[in-house]
Write a protein that holds these residues in place. Structure first.
Motif, PDB file in Angstrom:
ATOM      1  N   SER A 117      44.184  30.869  39.604  1.00 57.83           N
ATOM      2  CA  SER A 117      43.087  31.623  38.989  1.00 57.83           C
ATOM      3  C   SER A 117      43.530  32.386  37.752  1.00 57.83           C
ATOM      4  CB  SER A 117      42.496  32.597  40.002  1.00 57.83           C
ATOM      5  OG  SER A 117      41.962  31.888  41.083  1.00 57.83           O
ATOM      6  N   SER A 118      44.753  32.881  37.758  1.00 55.69           N
ATOM      7  CA  SER A 118      45.248  33.671  36.630  1.00 55.69           C
ATOM      8  C   SER A 118      45.368  32.850  35.346  1.00 55.69           C
ATOM      9  CB  SER A 118      46.599  34.285  36.984  1.00 55.69           C
ATOM     10  OG  SER A 118      47.540  33.254  37.266  1.00 55.69           O
ATOM     11  N   ALA A 119      45.276  31.525  35.442  1.00 55.03           N
ATOM     12  CA  ALA A 119      45.397  30.673  34.259  1.00 55.03           C
ATOM     13  C   ALA A 119      44.126  30.667  33.415  1.00 55.03           C
ATOM     14  CB  ALA A 119      45.732  29.241  34.678  1.00 55.03           C
ATOM     15  N   TYR A 120      42.994  31.035  34.003  1.00 61.81           N
ATOM     16  CA  TYR A 120      41.703  30.903  33.328  1.00 61.81           C
ATOM     17  C   TYR A 120      41.226  32.221  32.730  1.00 61.81           C
ATOM     18  CZ  TYR A 120      41.464  26.802  36.425  1.00 61.81           C
ATOM     19  OH  TYR A 120      41.722  25.645  37.105  1.00 61.81           O
ATOM     20  N   GLY A 130      37.665  37.249  33.936  1.00 57.14           N
ATOM     21  CA  GLY A 130      38.846  36.791  34.647  1.00 57.14           C
ATOM     22  C   GLY A 130      38.381  36.014  35.857  1.00 57.14           C
ATOM     23  N   VAL A 131      38.848  34.808  35.982  1.00 55.59           N
ATOM     24  CA  VAL A 131      38.384  33.897  37.023  1.00 55.59           C
ATOM     25  C   VAL A 131      39.245  34.058  38.263  1.00 55.59           C
ATOM     26  CG1 VAL A 131      38.010  31.463  37.550  1.00 55.59           C
ATOM     27  CG2 VAL A 131      37.592  32.319  35.244  1.00 55.59           C
ATOM     28  N   LYS A 152      29.980  31.482  43.356  1.00 54.81           N
ATOM     29  CA  LYS A 152      30.916  31.245  44.457  1.00 54.81           C
ATOM     30  C   LYS A 152      32.253  31.878  44.092  1.00 54.81           C
ATOM     31  CE  LYS A 152      33.155  27.401  46.816  1.00 54.81           C
ATOM     32  NZ  LYS A 152      33.347  25.965  46.811  1.00 54.81           N
ATOM     33  N   GLY A 153      32.974  32.402  45.075  1.00 57.39           N
ATOM     34  CA  GLY A 153      34.286  32.985  44.832  1.00 57.39           C
ATOM     35  C   GLY A 153      34.165  34.414  44.353  1.00 57.39           C
ATOM     36  N   SER A 154      34.941  34.770  43.351  1.00 56.27           N
ATOM     37  CA  SER A 154      34.865  36.098  42.754  1.00 56.27           C
ATOM     38  C   SER A 154      35.306  36.018  41.304  1.00 56.27           C
ATOM     39  CB  SER A 154      35.736  37.094  43.530  1.00 56.27           C
ATOM     40  OG  SER A 154      37.089  36.734  43.450  1.00 56.27           O
ATOM     41  N   ALA A 155      34.926  37.037  40.541  1.00 52.83           N
ATOM     42  CA  ALA A 155      35.290  37.095  39.123  1.00 52.83           C
ATOM     43  C   ALA A 155      35.384  38.556  38.724  1.00 52.83           C
ATOM     44  CB  ALA A 155      34.260  36.363  38.269  1.00 52.83           C
ATOM     45  N   ARG A 156      36.044  38.797  37.625  1.00 52.43           N
ATOM     46  CA  ARG A 156      36.180  40.151  37.093  1.00 52.43           C
ATOM     47  C   ARG A 156      35.747  40.114  35.635  1.00 52.43           C
ATOM     48  NH1 ARG A 156      41.199  44.083  37.940  1.00 52.43           N
ATOM     49  NH2 ARG A 156      40.365  45.829  36.771  1.00 52.43           N
ATOM     50  N   PHE A 157      34.823  41.024  35.280  1.00 49.30           N
ATOM     51  CA  PHE A 157      34.349  41.109  33.897  1.00 49.30           C
ATOM     52  C   PHE A 157      34.831  42.436  33.322  1.00 49.30           C
ATOM     53  CE2 PHE A 157      31.499  42.105  30.454  1.00 49.30           C
ATOM     54  CZ  PHE A 157      31.421  40.892  29.788  1.00 49.30           C
ATOM     55  N   CYS A 158      35.562  42.370  32.204  1.00 45.83           N
ATOM     56  CA  CYS A 158      36.103  43.571  31.571  1.00 45.83           C
ATOM     57  C   CYS A 158      35.639  43.656  30.123  1.00 45.83           C
ATOM     58  CB  CYS A 158      37.632  43.561  31.595  1.00 45.83           C
ATOM     59  SG  CYS A 158      38.331  43.639  33.258  1.00 45.83           S
ATOM     60  N   ARG A 164      34.283  45.269  36.004  1.00 49.77           N
ATOM     61  CA  ARG A 164      33.413  45.145  37.175  1.00 49.77           C
ATOM     62  C   ARG A 164      33.864  43.920  37.972  1.00 49.77           C
ATOM     63  NH1 ARG A 164      32.194  49.316  34.954  1.00 49.77           N
ATOM     64  NH2 ARG A 164      30.117  50.077  34.474  1.00 49.77           N
ATOM     65  N   GLU A 165      33.909  44.082  39.285  1.00 48.07           N
ATOM     66  CA  GLU A 165      34.278  42.989  40.187  1.00 48.07           C
ATOM     67  C   GLU A 165      33.022  42.351  40.751  1.00 48.07           C
ATOM     68  OE1 GLU A 165      37.408  41.958  40.840  1.00 48.07           O
ATOM     69  OE2 GLU A 165      38.357  43.557  39.657  1.00 48.07           O
ATOM     70  N   LEU A 166      32.887  41.051  40.586  1.00 47.29           N
ATOM     71  CA  LEU A 166      31.789  40.301  41.185  1.00 47.29           C
ATOM     72  C   LEU A 166      32.373  39.594  42.408  1.00 47.29           C
ATOM     73  CD1 LEU A 166      31.430  40.230  37.864  1.00 47.29           C
ATOM     74  CD2 LEU A 166      29.370  39.042  38.550  1.00 47.29           C
ATOM     75  N   LYS A 167      31.875  39.957  43.603  1.00 49.41           N
ATOM     76  CA  LYS A 167      32.487  39.486  44.845  1.00 49.41           C
ATOM     77  C   LYS A 167      31.545  38.691  45.738  1.00 49.41           C
ATOM     78  CE  LYS A 167      35.601  43.442  44.999  1.00 49.41           C
ATOM     79  NZ  LYS A 167      35.975  44.643  45.725  1.00 49.41           N
ATOM     80  N   ARG A 168      30.233  38.914  45.605  1.00 50.08           N
ATOM     81  CA  ARG A 168      29.267  38.244  46.470  1.00 50.08           C
ATOM     82  C   ARG A 168      28.399  37.300  45.653  1.00 50.08           C
ATOM     83  NH1 ARG A 168      28.808  43.631  47.490  1.00 50.08           N
ATOM     84  NH2 ARG A 168      26.833  43.578  46.404  1.00 50.08           N
TER      85      ARG A 168
END
Length: 193
Positions: A117-120, A130-131, A152-158, A164-168
């Motif tokens: 995930s850290s690659a994207y 951040g994927v 699906k999954g989770s993402a982080r938008f900065c 902000r963490e998107l978790k659901r």
């Protein structure tokens, strides 16, 4: 006659000096769906056409392009969109070490491939996504206002307004290029208008 030869040599040398070598950028994926007009660096794209690192992909007002990268990552580019495949570093184990996409405007769907995930990283006018092994939709308005909806999954938008963490599933965040950013909320029609 010698002056004619000399003129030809000078003209040839001038052409060689002024010539800029064209090096093809690395092919990083291919088009799997093309509807109406989708263009890349060399013109219109067709199904199975390669896409390259540093290539700008644009869709017409009715266009749609879907692309699969070498690690299995999928990117759908909706109508009226513009995106650059900015950075792509491929590992020997069929994974990506770094994949950065610069999305300028339009609508996109991202589905992570087989890489860590850290690659994207997806860069928008309002911030960076951040994927985290995920699928999400992104809409970027002409003024740069950006909405991210987690599928699906989770993402982080900065952005300048923090992270902000998107978790659901259906979590959404909206941000502007000035740094203003909403809290994470459940997506609904009023958010997307």
């Amino acid at each position: 006659m010698p002056s004619l030869r000399w003129a030809a040599v000078v003209a040839l040398a001038a052409n060689l000096i002024n010539a800029t070598p064209t090096i093809a950028a690395e092919a990083v994926g291919r088009a799997v769906v093309i509807k109406t007009a989708v263009t890349g660096a060399t013109g219109p794209l067709v199904v199975s056409a390669p896409v390259h690192r540093d290539e700008r992909i644009r869709t017409s007002n009715t266009g749609l392009g879907q692309f699969v990268f070498r690690d299995g990552t999928k990117l759908a580019v909706g109508w009226g969109s513009s995106v650059v495949l900015d950075k792509y570093v491929f590992n020997d184990d069929n994974s990506v070490k770094k994949l950065t996409i610069r999305a300028a405007k339009g609508t996109f769907r991202w589905i992570s491939g087989n890489s860590p995930s850290s690659a994207y990283q997806i860069v928008t006018p309002a911030g960076t996504i951040g994927v985290r092994g995920t699928a999400f939709d992104v809409h970027i308005a002409p003024n740069g206002k950006t909405a991210v909806v987690l599928l699906k999954g989770s993402a982080r938008f900065c952005s300048g307004g923090g992270c902000r963490e998107l978790k659901r599933r259906c979590d959404c965040v909206v941000a502007t290029p000035s740094g203003a950013m909403s809290d994470v909320i459940k997506v609904n029609r009023s958010v997307l208008t």
